[in-house]
Write an enzyme that holds these catalytic residues in place. Structure first.
Site, short mmCIF file in Angstrom:
data_model
loop_
_atom_site.label_atom_id
_atom_site.label_comp_id
_atom_site.label_asym_id
_atom_site.label_seq_id
_atom_site.Cartn_x
_atom_site.Cartn_y
_atom_site.Cartn_z
N ASP A 1 0.86 -1.17 0.00
CA ASP A 1 0.00 0.00 0.00
C ASP A 1 0.91 1.23 0.00
O ASP A 1 1.81 1.33 0.82
CB ASP A 1 -0.86 -0.01 1.27
CG ASP A 1 -2.30 0.38 1.00
OD1 ASP A 1 -2.52 1.53 0.58
OD2 ASP A 1 -3.19 -0.45 1.21
N ASP B 1 -2.93 4.64 -2.33
CA ASP B 1 -3.96 5.21 -1.49
C ASP B 1 -4.37 6.59 -2.01
O ASP B 1 -3.51 7.38 -2.39
CB ASP B 1 -3.36 5.33 -0.07
CG ASP B 1 -4.39 5.64 0.98
OD1 ASP B 1 -5.31 4.84 1.16
OD2 ASP B 1 -4.26 6.70 1.65
N GLU C 1 -6.53 4.17 -5.80
CA GLU C 1 -7.86 4.36 -5.20
C GLU C 1 -8.41 5.69 -5.70
O GLU C 1 -7.79 6.73 -5.49
CB GLU C 1 -7.71 4.37 -3.67
CG GLU C 1 -9.02 4.41 -2.94
CD GLU C 1 -8.85 4.80 -1.48
OE1 GLU C 1 -9.68 4.39 -0.68
OE2 GLU C 1 -7.89 5.53 -1.15
N HIS D 1 -10.77 -3.25 3.02
CA HIS D 1 -10.68 -2.92 4.45
C HIS D 1 -11.50 -1.68 4.82
O HIS D 1 -11.60 -1.35 6.00
CB HIS D 1 -9.21 -2.71 4.83
CG HIS D 1 -8.65 -1.51 4.13
ND1 HIS D 1 -8.46 -1.46 2.76
CD2 HIS D 1 -8.27 -0.31 4.59
CE1 HIS D 1 -8.00 -0.27 2.43
NE2 HIS D 1 -7.87 0.45 3.52
N ASP D 2 -12.03 -0.97 3.83
CA ASP D 2 -12.83 0.23 4.11
C ASP D 2 -14.32 -0.03 3.98
O ASP D 2 -15.13 0.91 4.07
CB ASP D 2 -12.47 1.35 3.12
CG ASP D 2 -11.07 1.88 3.34
OD1 ASP D 2 -10.57 1.82 4.49
OD2 ASP D 2 -10.47 2.37 2.36
C1 GLC Z 1 -7.79 5.24 2.06
C2 GLC Z 1 -7.63 3.98 2.87
C3 GLC Z 1 -8.29 4.16 4.18
C4 GLC Z 1 -7.63 5.30 4.89
C5 GLC Z 1 -7.58 6.56 4.02
C6 GLC Z 1 -6.59 7.53 4.55
O1 GLC Z 1 -9.09 5.52 1.76
O2 GLC Z 1 -8.11 2.89 2.15
O3 GLC Z 1 -8.27 3.02 4.97
O4 GLC Z 1 -8.31 5.60 6.08
O5 GLC Z 1 -7.18 6.30 2.71
O6 GLC Z 1 -5.28 7.13 4.30
#
Ligand code: GLC
Ligand code: CA
Length: 598
Positions: free
Chosen positions: A103, A211, A268, A345-346
């Site tokens: 990540d 991310d 993402e 995980h979100d």
């Molecule tokens: C992304 C991650 C998440 C995190 C956020 C801030 O959305 O997937 O888990 O809280 O970024 O880094």
């Protein structure tokens, strides 16, 4: 003959398995998952038919946001292990013919990162400009205000934090402890590339899940967001700060480095509902990212002003299908590429969100979603526990106090503050929303063995006679019913079905992975019926029919024209969630069937 002109690549056909280190497997009995625990399960992962593993942040971190607040890119969070443990994991992954992605969290760091400590120390610090500092604004009555009205991504507070020492605000799009890096500064970017990327590329990692990839470039004037939630001073601003003007310049810089190592990327991509905009990131010609995660599907049923501002299941099947269509449409007639994912995980568990997690339906629901995904185009991602059909934490057996995630707890605190800590109605509404949508559901320890202590999360340590601590998050109350051990040798299990689906997907890859998607009944409230066709020329098609209800359903064979066939085509059943084919046109609750259209 079937002709696909879409370019084939190993990573397009790959299956990526996502691992959340804290909750995957604990090797030493301290109740926290760790890197040796992951290494010990590589054979299990490989046996599913997985090609790539993606490890959520394992870097050194104070864990305010579970490692997405990184204090040192070049070290490992000690409870997870060491850099050497990472080297072993990389080596062992490769030894099994799999690849490994990390990540990459570089929109922000932790406030405990040496860079931020230096930046914060004085206005004259050489690193002052590595983060985004701004002076206060003042209201007519002299009240100190943040530079704009942006709300941060957790809870309901401002995205700006006042710093007493230097009398300025710094920007944090996420938690207060996650200050945003200033990508406008070329020196900062260089340091990011060296520390966060090359340090690990040199150690053999094969790519990154990036991310919040579209937040690096902020609009220069940092304008206010439109007011959608008049009850508070701070407004959701994602549509303003995502996809800023210099995004593609920055990604090109990054890409020059990634290419040197042959690394793959998946970014993402929140707040980007416009397909043509998404394409600018994943068009092969544009050379930015290999893949992105669009939010269309996982956002279905979420509240409009705030993710949790909704009653559970506030969507229709046509909403869901339209969202799937958005991600599938990305590749039709383009050189872009898509991803297939419904959990991470979100997100809460997909069985609970999109099917029905009551005991009599949950296995069928999990299989239906597995079949649906196996037949969608793009690179397939599976999140740990999804392969055994884990469901959300039941409301009656997992009290609100057990929820740990900052996103859930800050929201619940906000509701208390707004409505009063004794407002039972509002608090229960909030709990309902959390029980339906919280990230916690994906973050509880994996139940490896329903008979062992704490669902077998620390089984190896227990067997070795070590003292075993209770896991960092309370065990899933259904661990004795839904766990890996009980499914491993059960041919009717969700796990066995996923394995079958991944093989099936490869066997018909030209249509299932690479084909064009067409929703045949977008308005049907009960059935999801879609066609997969070659992206070019004539040839077989695949028809997928899925019953998303708890009732029996019937369906009519679509016309030859709808099926892309000239005369009455032959429908050959090639896969189903249920054993024993029913009469053509009939489906049991949560049954799915696939036909080759010839
Ligand atoms: C992304 C991650 C998440 C995190 C956020 C801030 O959305 O997937 O888990 O809280 O970024 O880094
Ligand atoms: Ca451990």
């Amino acid at each position: 003959m079937t002709v696909n002109t879409r370019e084939k690549q190993w990573w397009k056909q790959a299956v990526v398995y996502q691992i959340y280190p804290a909750s995957f497997c604990d090797s030493n009995g301290d109740g926290i998952g760790d890197l040796p625990g992951i290494t010990s399960k590589l054979d299990y992962i490989a046996s599913l038919g997985v090609d790539v593993i993606w490890i959520c942040p394992m870097y050194d971190s104070p864990q305010v946001d579970m490692g997405y607040d990184i204090s040192n890119y070049e070290d490992v969070y000690r409870p997870y292990g060491t850099v050497q443990d990472m080297e072993t994991l990389i080596k062992e992954t490769h030894a099994r013919g799999m690849r490994i992605m990390l990540d990459l969290v570089i929109n922000h760091t932790s406030d405990q990162h040496a860079w931020f400590k230096e930046s914060r120390s004085s206005k004259d610090s050489p690193k002052r400009d590595w983060y985004i500092w701004r002076p206060a604004k003042y209201s007519p009555s002299g009240e100190r205000l943040p530079p704009n009205n942006w709300r941060c991504n957790f809870g309901g507070g401002s995205a700006w934090e006042w710093d007493e020492l230097t009398q300025e605000y710094y920007l944090h799009l996420f938690a207060t402890e996650q200050p945003d890096l200033n990508w406008e500064n070329p020196e900062t970017r260089k340091a990011i590339y060296a520390s966060a990327m090359e340090f690990w590329l040199k150690r053999g990692v094969d790519g990154f899940r990036i991310d919040t990839v579209n937040m690096y470039s902020k609009p220069p004037t940092l304008p206010d967001a439109p007011i959608v939630d008049p009850g508070t001073p701070y407004q959701p601003a994602g549509m303003i700060y995502c996809n800023g003007p210099r995004m593609h310049e920055f990604l090109s810089e990054m890409n020059a480095i990634l290419t040197k190592y042959g690394a793959i990327t998946v970014g993402e991509l929140p707040c980007t509902p416009d397909t043509s905009r998404v394409l600018q990131y994943v068009s092969a010609k544009a050379k930015q990212l290999n893949m992105v995660f669009q939010f269309d599907v996982v956002d279905v049923g979420m509240g409009k002003t705030h993710k949790f501002a909704t009653p559970p299941r506030n969507f229709t099947l046509p909403d869901f299908k339209a969202a799937v269509d958005m991600t599938q449409a990305l590749i039709r007639g383009t050189d872009g590429w898509s991803t297939v994912f419904i959990e991470n995980h979100d997100q809460a568990r997909s069985v609970s969100r999109f099917t029905d997690d009551r005991p009599e339906f949950r296995v069928r629901g999990a299989k239906l979603l597995a079949l649906m995904q196996a037949c969608l185009s793009g690179t397939q991602y599976i999140y740990q526990g999804q392969e055994i059909g884990l469901v959300n934490l039941p409301k009656d057996a997992y009290p609100i106090e057990n929820y740990k995630d900052i996103d859930s707890t800050l929201f619940y605190d906000m509701v208390k503050e707004r409505y009063g800590a004794d407002n039972k109605v509002e608090l229960d509404k909030a709990f309902d929303a959390v029980q339906y949508l919280a990230r916690d559901h994906a973050r509880v320890p994996i139940p490896w063995n329903g008979q062992a202590k704490y669902g077998g999360f620390s089984e190896a340590a227990e067997k070795a006679g070590k003292k075993v601590e209770e896991p960092w998050m309370k065990t899933h109350p259904l661990a004795s019913e839904i766990n890996v051990a009980s499914q491993l040798n059960d041919p009717d299990s969700v796990l066995a079905f996923w394995r079958k689906m991944l093989r099936f997907r490869q066997a018909y890859a030209h249509l299932l992975v690479y084909g064009d998607f067409k929703d045949l009944r977008p308005d049907d409230k009960n059935l999801f019926m879609y066609l997969k066709e070659p992206d070019h020329g004539a040839g077989d098609r695949v028809l997928v029919v899925l019953n998303f209800t708890t009732e029996d359903q019937t369906w009519n064979v679509p016309s030859p024209a709808e099926l892309g066939a000239s005369e009455n085509p032959e429908l050959i059943p090639i896969m189903a969630t249920h054993s024993g084919m029913r009469k053509l046109g009939q489906l049991e609750p949560f049954e799915g069937q696939v036909y080759l259209v010839r």
